[in-house]
Every structure is written in structure tokens, then in C-alpha cells.
Design an enzyme around this catalytic site. Structure first.
Site, PDB file in Angstrom:
ATOM      1  N   ASP A 227       0.709  -1.362   0.003  1.00 38.98           N
ATOM      2  CA  ASP A 227      -0.039  -0.006  -0.130  1.00 38.98           C
ATOM      3  C   ASP A 227       0.952   1.153  -0.155  1.00 38.98           C
ATOM      4  O   ASP A 227       1.826   1.286   0.748  1.00 38.98           O
ATOM      5  CB  ASP A 227      -1.012  -0.034   1.416  1.00 38.98           C
ATOM      6  N   ILE A 228       0.516   2.277  -0.727  1.00 38.42           N
ATOM      7  CA  ILE A 228       1.105   3.429  -0.932  1.00 38.42           C
ATOM      8  C   ILE A 228       1.306   4.325   0.377  1.00 38.42           C
ATOM      9  O   ILE A 228       2.066   5.038   0.592  1.00 38.42           O
ATOM     10  CB  ILE A 228       0.718   4.327  -2.093  1.00 38.42           C
TER      11      ILE A 228
ATOM     12  N   ASN B 296     -12.956  -3.195   2.717  1.00 35.79           N
ATOM     13  CA  ASN B 296     -13.676  -1.797   2.738  1.00 35.79           C
ATOM     14  C   ASN B 296     -14.948  -2.210   1.691  1.00 35.79           C
ATOM     15  O   ASN B 296     -14.234  -2.132   0.594  1.00 35.79           O
ATOM     16  CB  ASN B 296     -12.834  -0.914   2.990  1.00 35.79           C
TER      17      ASN B 296
ATOM     18  N   GLY C  10     -15.909   2.618   3.653  1.00 38.81           N
ATOM     19  CA  GLY C  10     -14.383   3.368   3.556  1.00 38.81           C
ATOM     20  C   GLY C  10     -13.794   3.039   2.410  1.00 38.81           C
ATOM     21  O   GLY C  10     -12.504   3.187   2.283  1.00 38.81           O
ATOM     22  N   GLN C  11     -14.557   2.336   1.359  1.00 37.41           N
ATOM     23  CA  GLN C  11     -13.751   1.952   0.150  1.00 37.41           C
ATOM     24  C   GLN C  11     -13.481   3.147  -0.727  1.00 37.41           C
ATOM     25  O   GLN C  11     -14.397   3.863  -1.196  1.00 37.41           O
ATOM     26  CB  GLN C  11     -14.579   0.899  -0.698  1.00 37.41           C
TER      27      GLN C  11
ATOM     28  N   HIS D 294     -10.401  -5.376  -3.327  1.00 35.05           N
ATOM     29  CA  HIS D 294      -9.029  -5.655  -2.726  1.00 35.05           C
ATOM     30  C   HIS D 294      -9.135  -6.026  -1.357  1.00 35.05           C
ATOM     31  O   HIS D 294     -10.131  -5.381  -0.535  1.00 35.05           O
ATOM     32  CB  HIS D 294      -8.200  -4.304  -2.855  1.00 35.05           C
TER      33      HIS D 294
ATOM     34  N   HIS E 253      -6.891  -5.752   2.371  1.00 35.31           N
ATOM     35  CA  HIS E 253      -5.823  -5.169   3.012  1.00 35.31           C
ATOM     36  C   HIS E 253      -5.133  -6.264   3.826  1.00 35.31           C
ATOM     37  O   HIS E 253      -5.880  -6.958   4.677  1.00 35.31           O
ATOM     38  CB  HIS E 253      -6.149  -4.266   3.807  1.00 35.31           C
TER      39      HIS E 253
HETATM   40  P1  5GP Z   1      -9.782   1.463   0.505  1.00 36.43           P
HETATM   41  O1  5GP Z   1      -9.762   2.487   1.148  1.00 36.43           O
HETATM   42  O2  5GP Z   1     -10.353   1.312  -0.761  1.00 36.43           O
HETATM   43  O3  5GP Z   1      -9.995   0.123   1.189  1.00 36.43           O
HETATM   44  O4  5GP Z   1      -8.116   1.016  -0.017  1.00 36.43           O
HETATM   45  C1  5GP Z   1      -7.550   1.526  -0.986  1.00 36.43           C
HETATM   46  C2  5GP Z   1      -5.975   1.541  -0.511  1.00 36.43           C
HETATM   47  O5  5GP Z   1      -5.441   1.816  -2.037  1.00 36.43           O
HETATM   48  C3  5GP Z   1      -5.624   2.810   0.298  1.00 36.43           C
HETATM   49  O6  5GP Z   1      -4.972   2.252   1.513  1.00 36.43           O
HETATM   50  C4  5GP Z   1      -4.738   3.525  -0.451  1.00 36.43           C
HETATM   51  O7  5GP Z   1      -3.635   3.791   0.342  1.00 36.43           O
HETATM   52  C5  5GP Z   1      -4.243   2.595  -1.465  1.00 36.43           C
HETATM   53  N1  5GP Z   1      -3.771   3.029  -2.786  1.00 36.43           N
HETATM   54  C6  5GP Z   1      -4.363   4.204  -3.327  1.00 36.43           C
HETATM   55  N2  5GP Z   1      -3.840   4.475  -4.621  1.00 36.43           N
HETATM   56  C7  5GP Z   1      -2.655   3.751  -4.663  1.00 36.43           C
HETATM   57  C8  5GP Z   1      -1.602   3.659  -5.465  1.00 36.43           C
HETATM   58  O8  5GP Z   1      -1.610   4.263  -6.515  1.00 36.43           O
HETATM   59  N3  5GP Z   1      -0.426   2.668  -5.309  1.00 36.43           N
HETATM   60  C9  5GP Z   1      -0.674   1.827  -4.085  1.00 36.43           C
HETATM   61  N4  5GP Z   1       0.531   1.034  -3.877  1.00 36.43           N
HETATM   62  N5  5GP Z   1      -1.457   2.040  -3.370  1.00 36.43           N
HETATM   63  C10 5GP Z   1      -2.832   2.952  -3.509  1.00 36.43           C
END
Ligand code: 5GP
Ligand code: ZN
Length: 113
Positions: A29-30, A86, A92-93, A99, A101
Site C-alpha cells: 500500500d502506498i 472495505n 470506507g472503500q 481489494h 488489506h
Molecule cells: P480502500 O480505502 O479502498 O479500502 O483502500 C484503498 C487503498 O489503496 C488505500 O489504503 C490506499 O492507500 C491505496 N492506494 C491508493 N492509490 C494507490 C496507489 O497508486 N498505489 C498503491 N500502492 N496503493 C494505493
């Protein structure tokens, strides 16, 4: 398809790969929320957990097998970890490609915020 994670799978956006096979791709994750924070995604575009059905859900069990392997490889299996999905606005998606985590490397709080 204009999807961030589909672009990451295709290599159009760079990522730090942790694991890959014909069904899934895993990468760091970034913006890590824990010392170990890996995202595991299906290579097929599934918008969210809401879009899962008997026809496409095999990838979810595979993702959990891959998560266990990654956890062992990264040394967090014994102390434990959390696998999170999420779904939707209240969940919180923020990225519309299914995906999971994989979080570990510290004691995680419960319940989540
Ligand atoms: P969500 O909030 O949808 O459950 O998770 C999305 C995740 O994707 C977040 O934890 C966010 O930091 C990660 N993310 C968003 N954009 C990028 C990206 O360009 N590269 C990587 N490696 N992670 C990303
Ligand atoms: Zn996608």
C-alpha cells in the site's frame, strides 16, 4: 478500463510487487497503516464485495490462501495479522476494484473507527 488497480496490474502505474500469479496481484500500500500493509487484488475487475457471486467468488478463497503465504513470508504469521475488505461508502472503500488489506507488524485495535 479507467481503474487505478487495473492499471497497476498492467504495469501502467508502478507498484512494489509482493506476489503475483494468474489470479491475483499483491503489492505494498502506498500509504501504509501498519508496518506491514499489503493489498491483494484479483486480476479480473470486480468493483467491490457487492459484486461477488457464485460465478466469480473463487478468487476470494484464493486471496486468503495467498494472504497466509505472504504473512508467513513477511514474518507476521506467528504474531498475527488482519485481513480487511472495505465495501462501499460507509465501509470506507476508496478504490472501485475489489481489494483485501493485509495488515500486521503491530498490535491492531478493535473495533475499527
Ligand atoms: P480502500 O480505502 O479502498 O479500502 O483502500 C484503498 C487503498 O489503496 C488505500 O489504503 C490506499 O492507500 C491505496 N492506494 C491508493 N492509490 C494507490 C496507489 O497508486 N498505489 C498503491 N500502492 N496503493 C494505493
Ligand atoms: Zn479494476
Amino acid at each position: 478500463m479507467d481503474c487505478l488497480f487495473c492499471k497497476i496490474i498492467k504495469g501502467e502505474i508502478p507498484s512494489k510487487k509482493v506476489y503475483e500469479d494468474d489470479m491475483v496481484y499483491a503489492f505494498y500500500d502506498i500509504s501504509p497503516a501498519a508496518p506491514v500493509h499489503v493489498l491483494i487484488i484479483p486480476k479480473v475487475h470486480i468493483p467491490s464485495a457487492n459484486a461477488l457471486s457464485a460465478e466469480n467468488a473463487d478468487v476470494v478463497s484464493h486471496i486468503f490462501v495467498v494472504a497466509a503465504k505472504i504473512a508467513a513470508d513477511l514474518g507476521i504469521a506467528e504474531k498475527g495479522y488482519r485481513i480487511v475488505n472495505n465495501c462501499g461508502e460507509d465501509g470506507g472503500q476508496t478504490v472501485g476494484h475489489l481489494h483485501f488489506h493485509l495488515l500486521g507488524g503491530r498490535s491492531l485495535q478493535w473495533p475499527p473507527g
